[in-house]
Each structure stands twice: as C-alpha cells, then as structure tokens.
Design a protein around this motif. Structure first.
Motif, mmCIF file in Angstrom:
data_model
loop_
_atom_site.group_PDB
_atom_site.id
_atom_site.type_symbol
_atom_site.label_atom_id
_atom_site.label_comp_id
_atom_site.label_asym_id
_atom_site.label_seq_id
_atom_site.Cartn_x
_atom_site.Cartn_y
_atom_site.Cartn_z
ATOM 1 N N LEU A 456 36.060 58.147 40.797
ATOM 2 C CA LEU A 456 37.238 57.589 41.457
ATOM 3 C C LEU A 456 37.335 58.054 42.900
ATOM 4 O O LEU A 456 37.745 57.291 43.796
ATOM 5 N N GLU A 457 36.941 59.297 43.160
ATOM 6 C CA GLU A 457 37.049 59.866 44.507
ATOM 7 C C GLU A 457 36.151 59.172 45.511
ATOM 8 O O GLU A 457 36.404 59.228 46.723
ATOM 9 N N ASN A 458 35.116 58.491 45.029
ATOM 10 C CA ASN A 458 34.151 57.880 45.934
ATOM 11 C C ASN A 458 34.291 56.365 46.046
ATOM 12 O O ASN A 458 33.417 55.698 46.607
ATOM 13 N N ILE A 459 35.381 55.813 45.537
ATOM 14 C CA ILE A 459 35.679 54.394 45.746
ATOM 15 C C ILE A 459 36.210 54.195 47.165
ATOM 16 O O ILE A 459 37.025 54.975 47.655
ATOM 17 N N ASN A 460 35.747 53.148 47.836
ATOM 18 C CA ASN A 460 36.310 52.761 49.126
ATOM 19 C C ASN A 460 37.406 51.734 48.851
ATOM 20 O O ASN A 460 37.121 50.591 48.482
ATOM 21 N N TRP A 461 38.653 52.127 49.030
ATOM 22 C CA TRP A 461 39.775 51.280 48.636
ATOM 23 C C TRP A 461 39.982 50.113 49.589
ATOM 24 O O TRP A 461 40.579 49.100 49.215
ATOM 25 N N THR A 462 39.486 50.221 50.809
ATOM 26 C CA THR A 462 39.595 49.093 51.743
ATOM 27 C C THR A 462 38.834 47.886 51.218
ATOM 28 O O THR A 462 39.367 46.777 51.109
ATOM 29 N N ILE A 463 37.569 48.090 50.864
ATOM 30 C CA ILE A 463 36.770 46.965 50.395
ATOM 31 C C ILE A 463 37.199 46.552 48.985
ATOM 32 O O ILE A 463 37.188 45.355 48.650
ATOM 33 N N ALA A 464 37.609 47.499 48.162
ATOM 34 C CA ALA A 464 38.081 47.149 46.827
ATOM 35 C C ALA A 464 39.299 46.237 46.918
ATOM 36 O O ALA A 464 39.419 45.259 46.160
ATOM 37 N N ASP A 465 40.203 46.522 47.847
ATOM 38 C CA ASP A 465 41.390 45.697 48.058
ATOM 39 C C ASP A 465 40.999 44.307 48.574
ATOM 40 O O ASP A 465 41.463 43.279 48.061
ATOM 41 N N ASP A 466 40.129 44.261 49.579
ATOM 42 C CA ASP A 466 39.690 42.981 50.147
ATOM 43 C C ASP A 466 39.032 42.098 49.097
ATOM 44 O O ASP A 466 39.284 40.889 49.019
ATOM 45 N N MET A 467 38.165 42.694 48.292
ATOM 46 C CA MET A 467 37.425 41.899 47.317
ATOM 47 C C MET A 467 38.296 41.495 46.141
ATOM 48 O O MET A 467 38.122 40.412 45.570
ATOM 49 N N THR A 468 39.264 42.329 45.773
ATOM 50 C CA THR A 468 40.197 41.947 44.725
ATOM 51 C C THR A 468 41.032 40.756 45.167
ATOM 52 O O THR A 468 41.261 39.811 44.396
ATOM 53 N N ASP A 469 41.491 40.770 46.415
ATOM 54 C CA ASP A 469 42.241 39.628 46.949
ATOM 55 C C ASP A 469 41.413 38.345 46.898
ATOM 56 O O ASP A 469 41.896 37.286 46.481
ATOM 57 N N ALA A 470 40.159 38.444 47.355
ATOM 58 C CA ALA A 470 39.296 37.256 47.390
ATOM 59 C C ALA A 470 39.000 36.763 45.982
ATOM 60 O O ALA A 470 38.907 35.552 45.732
ATOM 61 N N MET A 471 38.843 37.685 45.042
ATOM 62 C CA MET A 471 38.638 37.303 43.650
ATOM 63 C C MET A 471 39.838 36.528 43.129
ATOM 64 O O MET A 471 39.701 35.444 42.539
ATOM 65 N N ALA A 472 41.033 37.081 43.321
ATOM 66 C CA ALA A 472 42.243 36.433 42.835
ATOM 67 C C ALA A 472 42.410 35.045 43.458
ATOM 68 O O ALA A 472 42.782 34.081 42.781
ATOM 69 N N ASN A 473 42.109 34.949 44.743
ATOM 70 C CA ASN A 473 42.190 33.666 45.434
ATOM 71 C C ASN A 473 41.249 32.636 44.810
ATOM 72 O O ASN A 473 41.615 31.484 44.575
ATOM 73 N N SER A 474 40.034 33.052 44.504
ATOM 74 C CA SER A 474 39.054 32.121 43.930
ATOM 75 C C SER A 474 39.443 31.704 42.521
ATOM 76 O O SER A 474 39.278 30.541 42.140
ATOM 77 N N VAL A 475 39.964 32.639 41.728
ATOM 78 C CA VAL A 475 40.353 32.307 40.355
ATOM 79 C C VAL A 475 41.503 31.310 40.356
ATOM 80 O O VAL A 475 41.480 30.317 39.618
ATOM 81 N N GLU A 476 42.518 31.544 41.185
ATOM 82 C CA GLU A 476 43.633 30.597 41.249
ATOM 83 C C GLU A 476 43.169 29.234 41.752
ATOM 84 O O GLU A 476 43.581 28.186 41.229
ATOM 85 N N THR A 477 42.313 29.239 42.752
ATOM 86 C CA THR A 477 41.805 27.982 43.297
ATOM 87 C C THR A 477 41.107 27.151 42.231
ATOM 88 O O THR A 477 41.401 25.970 42.038
ATOM 89 N N TYR A 478 40.170 27.775 41.520
ATOM 90 C CA TYR A 478 39.373 27.021 40.562
ATOM 91 C C TYR A 478 40.118 26.757 39.259
ATOM 92 O O TYR A 478 39.775 25.813 38.526
ATOM 93 N N ALA A 479 41.137 27.549 38.963
ATOM 94 C CA ALA A 479 41.991 27.224 37.832
ATOM 95 C C ALA A 479 42.727 25.910 38.097
ATOM 96 O O ALA A 479 43.092 25.187 37.165
ATOM 97 N N ASP A 480 42.909 25.573 39.365
ATOM 98 C CA ASP A 480 43.609 24.357 39.759
ATOM 99 C C ASP A 480 42.649 23.190 39.991
ATOM 100 O O ASP A 480 42.911 22.068 39.573
#
Length: 508
Positions: A456-480
């Motif tokens: 956990l100490e070695n996770i980069n939260w900046t990129i984890a946050d960015d990629m989680t946002d992009a993931m959520a965006n893609s899932v909502e998009t394609y669900a529609d």
C-alpha cells in the motif's frame, strides 16, 4: 474527482434538453451521435479514490494475515475472493464462482545450469538463467554447440542444424520465432537440451535479464533461458564448450476460479465485460499488481447501479490464475459458446493502475506499436475514448502494446474488441516519460513489481485516481452505448493471433 464531457450519451436535466433535441434531429436525419458529443458522465464522481483505497487496505490485510500474498491456491486468494463476493452482494449483485480445470507446470526442485568445460562455472538461477515454463525434466551433461547464434532467426529452421552433433546442447539466440519452434527444431536435430540466451537489443530488463520464457506445451527436451552475457560467454568458449542442464518439473491437473457478476438491467445480447485479475504472485501482497485494478473495478461495480437502469448489460470479472499464464480469463472465454461470445460487445482490462513511477498508458487499439498484435475491429474506438477523456482533463498519455501480457488476450483471440489502462510494470522509465509525468528516469515504472514491496505504501495515488476516473467514465459510456465499437450488427469470428507473451512469460 473531475468529470469530463467526452464520454456518455446519458441525457438528464432541463439544461441538457437542447442537446438531446439536437441529437434526436441528427438521428432522424440518419446521423449518429458519438461519445465525443455527449454530456458529462456521473460515475467518476461516485467512484471515489478513498473508497478504492479502502478496498486496497482490506486486500492488504487479507494478504498480511494469510501468508503474505493472494496467489492461486492459497488462503489469501480464497479470502480475497470471499471479500469481493460479499461486497458485490451488498451492492445488489448475484456473483458467481466460475470454476475451471487446467494443467499447471511446476518445478519440483531448483534447476541447475553450469559450464563444465573449458572452465567450470555455475550459473545462478533467477540471475543468470530461468527454466522455461513447460520445460520437460532432464539432467544432461554434453558439449554445447551454438546454432546460428549471431542471427535473430537463430534456431528457427531445420537448416540451422545441418551437421549438428546428436546429443549436444543447442545454444541459440532469442529472436523472431517462438521458443516452441526453437525447441522443436533442436529436438528433431537430436539436441539433448536447449539454451536460449537473450538478445539485449534494448535496455528493458525483459531484454537484458534471463529469458522468462513459455513453451506453451510440454517440451521434448529441457529448455532454459539465459542472459545476453551468459550467451556471449558460451559462444566465445569455442569448440571445447561443455554444459550441464538439469530441470526437475512436472505438469499437474489443477482447478481455479474467477468471480463474475453482472448488472440486472441492460441488453443481454450486448454485454460490456470489465475485468481485473484477483491473484497476486507468491512473493508479495500484490497491491498494485493487481489489487489496484481489482479495487477500482469493484468500486465501479458497486457505484454503477446508482445511475439507474443501463441500456447494455455490464459484467464485472475478477480473474484467477493470471500470474500462472492468463489462465482464468482464457478458460472463461474458451468455455463460452460462440453464441455467448457474440453477445460480448467489448472487453475492458485494468491491470496495474497505481504504479509508483508511472506512465499513463492506454492499450494500443489501433495496432500502431511494433509489439502489438492486430487488434479486433472496434478496439481503436476504445483507445480513442480514453484519449479523449485524458485530453479533456489536460493529462498526457501514451499507447502501450497489446503484446499478450494481460487478460485481454483470450478476448482478442475470440475477435472481441478490447481496451484498457496500464500504468507500467518492469519497463524502464525514459527521459521523455519523465518530461510528461515526472518521476525518475532509468528506474522501472513499478520498482516494486512482483516483490514483497508491492504494498500500500508504494501505490502512486495520483495515477490510481486518474485511471479510476477514466475507468468509471468508460464503463458508464459503454453501459449506455457501444455504437462506435461494435455498431448495430456485430460479426466476430474466432481467430488465432500470435502474441509475444503469455502474462510475464515470453513466447519468443
């Protein structure tokens, strides 16, 4: 978390009625709306990084109290799977345990590789050489004979073995053909064992270290992969070279399981599959690889129902035995009927999205990179969606190869459009990447990859946050809407493509 206007065709609110009306006119005229003209997505605002972090903390605790990992066949994996199931049930899903049988290659004892003549030298397992996956057992001491060793096609043809002394150990260079082909020609020429040394063509550890190879099926003779330095020493040793190769391995029957759950709404004949592998390596808790992808997919699954009914069914998958060669996801796809495969609109893969020394990478759906296989039609549209999302936020990004390293492999082999995100593993960060993202050049994108320090100490939260946002965006998009990916009429034919890798193991 920021939102973007690049991804969904969801329409709600009086302020959006004008846009919806324009879209309706466009459709009436035979034009098509596209995600690039869509309204804001809501899911990135619901899938908060704090909730993703909590899942990672729980996965870390599970590993800590169950032998330090979540590897296949361990209590850590079983308890992590139970955690995922419990979380999905609480969100209203009916998760299923998707079981499969497979053949597992294991080494019973530590392999040995040595030069016995002209000077004696023992090579270190893991540092100088590695046994290739699916190498057969054997204990051979015999002359070592280089085979066309200065060519990238070394050992790739029967003609290379003209005059080869039967019983000798063949020494070949890694290059253009599959390791399985090199082994086939060596065995047919009468070789007693095969050594494949790395080419060192780039500074990437995969090219400079011992070859981490996969033969795909049990070999006829023992096979090991060595470093470029070992290969040079063997070639330079001349006609007096003698080698010992000892491998003690077997193939055993095993069972594994994935966790799969899908939304209760949406078209059953147009399914969006979203996946991440749940297992870790034995060496550590695997918090980036792939707790990060697991946690983000899990939280996305939990939040999606809050948006109401989906137009397309969304299926969330948590793959088993990825670290043993993409087994869980591959078995899943191969065990579907063709009719079931045809109902899958696309596959989104999220494997390592919190790398410490990251790059913001999007899978190469256009097939433009040298190491990519030709992707199924529609994959380029998935790549474009992620690019538009990051462009809308002013975030730099780059493509990454579809090389066969993660769970998209089985879906692509079935002709299913695929895409996803990756923040990097053992590739070395370049100066150009530092200029884009910061970090440290000359170090791996994830310096803690496949180690006890993948915590956990070695996770980069900046990129984890960015990629989680992009993931959520893609899932909502394609669900529609999946219109840009598979259109109205979908035709996907099963096919065979030749990847360079199977998970972390090289095939050529």
């Amino acid at each position: 978390m920021r939102r973007t206007s690049s991804a969904s065709v969801r329409r709600n609110g009086a302020a959006k009625r004008g846009v919806a009306g324009a879209a309706a006119i466009a459709l009436a005229l035979g034009l098509s709306a596209s995600p690039a003209n869509a309204a804001e997505t809501e899911l990135p605002g619901l899938v908060k990084i704090g909730k993703v972090r909590k899942h990672l903390e729980n996965l870390n605790t599970i590993a800590e109290y169950n032998g330090g990992n979540r590897a296949h066949g361990t209590a850590g994996y079983d308890v992590a799977a139970k955690y995922v199931v419990d979380q999905l049930k609480r969100a209203g899903y009916k998760p299923e345990r998707n079981e499969y049988e497979f053949e597992s290659w294991v080494e019973r004892t530590t392999p040995e590789f040595a030069q016995t003549k002209p000077e004696a030298r023992d090579f270190a397992n893991g540092e100088d050489f590695l046994t290739m996956r699916y190498s057969t057992s054997g204990d051979v001491t015999a002359p070592g004979v280089p085979v066309n060793a200065d060519s990238n096609a070394s050992g790739c043809a029967a003609a290379d073995y003209a005059g080869f002394p039967k019983g000798a150990v063949a020494v070949v260079k890694r290059g253009t053909c599959l390791f399985a082909e090199k082994e086939k020609f060596a065995a047919e020429a009468g070789a007693s064992a095969l050594v494949v040394f790395n080419h060192g063509a780039t500074s990437d550890p995969a090219d400079t270290g011992p070859v981490n190879g996969d033969l795909s099926a049990t070999s006829t003779i023992p096979v090991v992969g060595a470093t470029p330095e070992v290969g040079k020493a063997l070639v330079d040793a001349g006609e007096a070279l003698e080698l010992r190769v000892k491998v003690d391995s077997e193939v055993v029957s095993d069972t594994g399981y994935n966790i799969v759950a899908e939304t209760s709404t949406g078209k059953k004949d147009n399914v969006v599959v979203v996946g991440a592998h749940l297992d870790s390596v034995e060496e550590g808790p695997g918090i980036n690889d792939n707790g990060s992808g697991t946690a983000a997919v899990l939280e996305t699954a939990k939040q999606l129902p809050k948006l109401g009914k989906q137009k397309n069914r969304v299926r969330f998958a948590f793959w088993g035995t990825e670290e043993l060669g993409l087994i869980g996801s591959t078995e899943y796809v191969e065990n579907l009927t063709q009719a079931q495969r045809d109902k899958i609109a696309l596959y989104l893969n999220f494997d390592m999205i919190g790398s410490n020394n990251y790059a913001r990478q999007i899978y190469d759906g256009r097939g433009e990179l040298d190491g990519s296989v030709p992707p199924p039609s529609g994959s380029a549209a998935i790549q474009k969606l992620f690019e538009e999302y990051y462009d809308g936020r002013g975030l730099p990004h780059e493509p990454t190869e579809f090389s066969g390293r993660s769970d998209y492999s089985g879906f692509m082999n079935a002709g299913i459009p695929s895409g996803g995100l990756f923040s990097g593993a053992d590739a070395i960060k370049t100066e150009e990447q530092v200029a884009k993202y910061g970090g440290t050049a000359g170090k791996p994108l994830d310096p803690y990859y496949h180690s006890a320090e993948d915590t956990l100490e070695n996770i980069n939260w900046t990129i984890a946050d960015d990629m989680t946002d992009a993931m959520a965006n893609s899932v909502e998009t394609y669900a529609d809407s999946t219109l840009p990916v598979n259109g109205v009429l979908r035709t996907k034919e099963a096919r065979t493509v030749e990847f360079d890798r199977r998970a972390d193991h090289w095939l050529r």
